[in-house]
Design a protein around this motif. Sequence first.
Motif, PDB file in Angstrom:
ATOM      1  N   ILE A 158      14.095   0.593 -20.610  1.00 51.66           N
ATOM      2  CA  ILE A 158      15.314   0.502 -19.804  1.00 51.66           C
ATOM      3  C   ILE A 158      15.803  -0.940 -19.861  1.00 51.66           C
ATOM      4  O   ILE A 158      15.152  -1.852 -19.349  1.00 51.66           O
ATOM      5  N   GLY A 159      16.940  -1.150 -20.500  1.00 49.53           N
ATOM      6  CA  GLY A 159      17.482  -2.493 -20.686  1.00 49.53           C
ATOM      7  C   GLY A 159      17.041  -3.079 -22.013  1.00 49.53           C
ATOM      8  O   GLY A 159      15.957  -3.642 -22.117  1.00 49.53           O
ATOM      9  N   SER A 160      17.885  -2.936 -23.028  1.00 51.95           N
ATOM     10  CA  SER A 160      17.533  -3.412 -24.371  1.00 51.95           C
ATOM     11  C   SER A 160      18.176  -4.746 -24.710  1.00 51.95           C
ATOM     12  O   SER A 160      17.643  -5.508 -25.512  1.00 51.95           O
ATOM     13  N   GLY A 161      19.355  -5.020 -24.143  1.00 56.63           N
ATOM     14  CA  GLY A 161      20.034  -6.288 -24.402  1.00 56.63           C
ATOM     15  C   GLY A 161      20.275  -6.518 -25.885  1.00 56.63           C
ATOM     16  O   GLY A 161      20.811  -5.663 -26.597  1.00 56.63           O
ATOM     17  N   LEU A 162      19.830  -7.673 -26.373  1.00 54.26           N
ATOM     18  CA  LEU A 162      20.002  -8.031 -27.779  1.00 54.26           C
ATOM     19  C   LEU A 162      19.081  -7.246 -28.707  1.00 54.26           C
ATOM     20  O   LEU A 162      19.245  -7.281 -29.927  1.00 54.26           O
ATOM     21  N   GLY A 163      18.094  -6.589 -28.130  1.00 54.33           N
ATOM     22  CA  GLY A 163      17.179  -5.790 -28.936  1.00 54.33           C
ATOM     23  C   GLY A 163      15.934  -6.521 -29.389  1.00 54.33           C
ATOM     24  O   GLY A 163      15.198  -6.021 -30.248  1.00 54.33           O
ATOM     25  N   ASN A 164      15.653  -7.699 -28.814  1.00 56.71           N
ATOM     26  CA  ASN A 164      14.472  -8.455 -29.237  1.00 56.71           C
ATOM     27  C   ASN A 164      13.183  -7.680 -29.004  1.00 56.71           C
ATOM     28  O   ASN A 164      12.338  -7.567 -29.893  1.00 56.71           O
ATOM     29  N   ASN A 165      13.017  -7.164 -27.791  1.00 57.73           N
ATOM     30  CA  ASN A 165      11.808  -6.398 -27.530  1.00 57.73           C
ATOM     31  C   ASN A 165      11.907  -4.995 -28.103  1.00 57.73           C
ATOM     32  O   ASN A 165      10.895  -4.382 -28.446  1.00 57.73           O
ATOM     33  N   THR A 166      13.118  -4.471 -28.235  1.00 57.03           N
ATOM     34  CA  THR A 166      13.312  -3.175 -28.883  1.00 57.03           C
ATOM     35  C   THR A 166      12.766  -3.224 -30.301  1.00 57.03           C
ATOM     36  O   THR A 166      12.103  -2.288 -30.762  1.00 57.03           O
ATOM     37  N   ARG A 167      13.022  -4.331 -30.997  1.00 56.69           N
ATOM     38  CA  ARG A 167      12.513  -4.495 -32.363  1.00 56.69           C
ATOM     39  C   ARG A 167      10.985  -4.516 -32.364  1.00 56.69           C
ATOM     40  O   ARG A 167      10.338  -3.913 -33.247  1.00 56.69           O
ATOM     41  N   ASN A 168      10.387  -5.198 -31.398  1.00 57.40           N
ATOM     42  CA  ASN A 168       8.926  -5.179 -31.282  1.00 57.40           C
ATOM     43  C   ASN A 168       8.405  -3.759 -31.111  1.00 57.40           C
ATOM     44  O   ASN A 168       7.446  -3.341 -31.764  1.00 57.40           O
ATOM     45  N   LEU A 169       9.025  -3.033 -30.201  1.00 55.32           N
ATOM     46  CA  LEU A 169       8.597  -1.670 -29.914  1.00 55.32           C
ATOM     47  C   LEU A 169       8.742  -0.764 -31.129  1.00 55.32           C
ATOM     48  O   LEU A 169       7.901   0.111 -31.381  1.00 55.32           O
ATOM     49  N   LYS A 226      25.318  -0.894 -22.274  1.00 54.63           N
ATOM     50  CA  LYS A 226      26.048  -1.736 -23.223  1.00 54.63           C
ATOM     51  C   LYS A 226      25.067  -2.576 -24.045  1.00 54.63           C
ATOM     52  O   LYS A 226      24.960  -3.793 -23.886  1.00 54.63           O
ATOM     53  N   PRO A 227      24.333  -1.948 -24.960  1.00 55.86           N
ATOM     54  CA  PRO A 227      23.387  -2.710 -25.782  1.00 55.86           C
ATOM     55  C   PRO A 227      24.122  -3.713 -26.662  1.00 55.86           C
ATOM     56  O   PRO A 227      25.228  -3.442 -27.136  1.00 55.86           O
ATOM     57  N   LEU A 228      23.482  -4.856 -26.881  1.00 58.58           N
ATOM     58  CA  LEU A 228      24.099  -5.932 -27.654  1.00 58.58           C
ATOM     59  C   LEU A 228      23.619  -5.932 -29.101  1.00 58.58           C
ATOM     60  O   LEU A 228      23.436  -6.977 -29.724  1.00 58.58           O
ATOM     61  N   PHE A 229      23.405  -4.752 -29.637  1.00 56.85           N
ATOM     62  CA  PHE A 229      23.095  -4.595 -31.057  1.00 56.85           C
ATOM     63  C   PHE A 229      23.845  -3.356 -31.548  1.00 56.85           C
ATOM     64  O   PHE A 229      24.330  -2.548 -30.754  1.00 56.85           O
ATOM     65  N   ASP A 230      23.956  -3.231 -32.868  1.00 56.41           N
ATOM     66  CA  ASP A 230      24.695  -2.122 -33.459  1.00 56.41           C
ATOM     67  C   ASP A 230      23.828  -0.863 -33.411  1.00 56.41           C
ATOM     68  O   ASP A 230      22.879  -0.714 -34.182  1.00 56.41           O
ATOM     69  N   VAL A 231      24.156   0.027 -32.497  1.00 62.51           N
ATOM     70  CA  VAL A 231      23.324   1.204 -32.264  1.00 62.51           C
ATOM     71  C   VAL A 231      23.239   2.084 -33.506  1.00 62.51           C
ATOM     72  O   VAL A 231      22.159   2.558 -33.881  1.00 62.51           O
ATOM     73  N   LYS A 232      24.341   2.315 -34.167  1.00 61.77           N
ATOM     74  CA  LYS A 232      24.322   3.185 -35.356  1.00 61.77           C
ATOM     75  C   LYS A 232      23.442   2.600 -36.458  1.00 61.77           C
ATOM     76  O   LYS A 232      22.651   3.323 -37.088  1.00 61.77           O
ATOM     77  N   THR A 233      23.567   1.296 -36.673  1.00 62.61           N
ATOM     78  CA  THR A 233      22.734   0.662 -37.697  1.00 62.61           C
ATOM     79  C   THR A 233      21.257   0.830 -37.383  1.00 62.61           C
ATOM     80  O   THR A 233      20.444   1.184 -38.260  1.00 62.61           O
ATOM     81  N   TRP A 234      20.904   0.610 -36.134  1.00 55.16           N
ATOM     82  CA  TRP A 234      19.490   0.704 -35.749  1.00 55.16           C
ATOM     83  C   TRP A 234      18.972   2.138 -35.800  1.00 55.16           C
ATOM     84  O   TRP A 234      17.866   2.379 -36.264  1.00 55.16           O
ATOM     85  N   THR A 235      19.760   3.081 -35.324  1.00 52.51           N
ATOM     86  CA  THR A 235      19.297   4.475 -35.366  1.00 52.51           C
ATOM     87  C   THR A 235      19.245   5.001 -36.800  1.00 52.51           C
ATOM     88  O   THR A 235      18.408   5.851 -37.118  1.00 52.51           O
ATOM     89  N   ASP A 236      20.100   4.466 -37.673  1.00 58.07           N
ATOM     90  CA  ASP A 236      20.022   4.838 -39.088  1.00 58.07           C
ATOM     91  C   ASP A 236      18.769   4.257 -39.739  1.00 58.07           C
ATOM     92  O   ASP A 236      18.158   4.879 -40.622  1.00 58.07           O
ATOM     93  N   LEU A 237      18.383   3.043 -39.306  1.00 52.65           N
ATOM     94  CA  LEU A 237      17.190   2.400 -39.855  1.00 52.65           C
ATOM     95  C   LEU A 237      15.898   3.055 -39.364  1.00 52.65           C
ATOM     96  O   LEU A 237      14.886   3.071 -40.080  1.00 52.65           O
ATOM     97  N   TYR A 238      15.931   3.579 -38.129  1.00 53.90           N
ATOM     98  CA  TYR A 238      14.726   4.156 -37.521  1.00 53.90           C
ATOM     99  C   TYR A 238      14.985   5.595 -37.056  1.00 53.90           C
ATOM    100  O   TYR A 238      14.814   5.914 -35.874  1.00 53.90           O
TER     101      TYR A 238
END
Length: 233
Positions: free
Chosen positions: A24-35, A52-64
């Motif tokens: 809950i709360g991803s922000g820039l995605g720093n810890n999201t990337r760790n996870l 309002k995540p501060l990273f490109d959601v489509k890019t990340w969901t396409d990558l993972y």
Amino acid sequence: MNRFWEKIVKPILIKTEAKKIIEIGSGLGNNTRNLLGYCQAMDAQLTAIDPKPLFDVKTWTDLYPEHLTVYQQPSMQILPQLEDYDVVLIDGDHNWYTVYNELNLIEKNALKNQKLPLIFLHDTDWPFARRDLYFYPESIPEEYRQPYAQKGIVQGKSELVDEGGLHSSYFNALYENGEKNGVLTAIEDFLKQTSLPNILFKAYSNRGLCTIVPSDNKTLVKSIKYIFDSSGM
């Protein structure tokens, strides 16, 4: 939360072999990337919740595609839709009302499924342990909303300051302490009323981390105590 990754969060996730994780709360995605790195290694799934995540959601969901689901809605709208999870990391809206109700929704699910997840909560020390922050003040019911202003915070001073200070662009409660004010206050109020067996661990650096652990799992409690004690945090 990212600053606790190597010494506390990652070792605990590995120890528990967590497979289903909510952030809950991803922000820039720093810890999201760790996870997500953990999820790839352990064949686990991450559900990220952030209006309002501060990273490109489509890019990340396409990558993972096999490991990441993102909900761009408030946590209290999404949590009732999620049932099976092992770990929740709470680092979203840092105020009493939001955190207290997130914990109650997690408890409701735990009672239904007879399974209390591990819960990590960030910002449990100064400045938001005893002071509300509102990203979206209008989303908090008036009766639970402290008087607030878009002014900065100075350690050792309860009142907000007109010039400078931390987080002056945020909507902060005018004063710290008092009832229903701050993240740690929300945790303490939740633990007073919950029927679920638990134990609370705390780290005090980097604005604080609390971890709520099922106390009926003695082996897990012992392991997590060792991780906290040896972290130096």
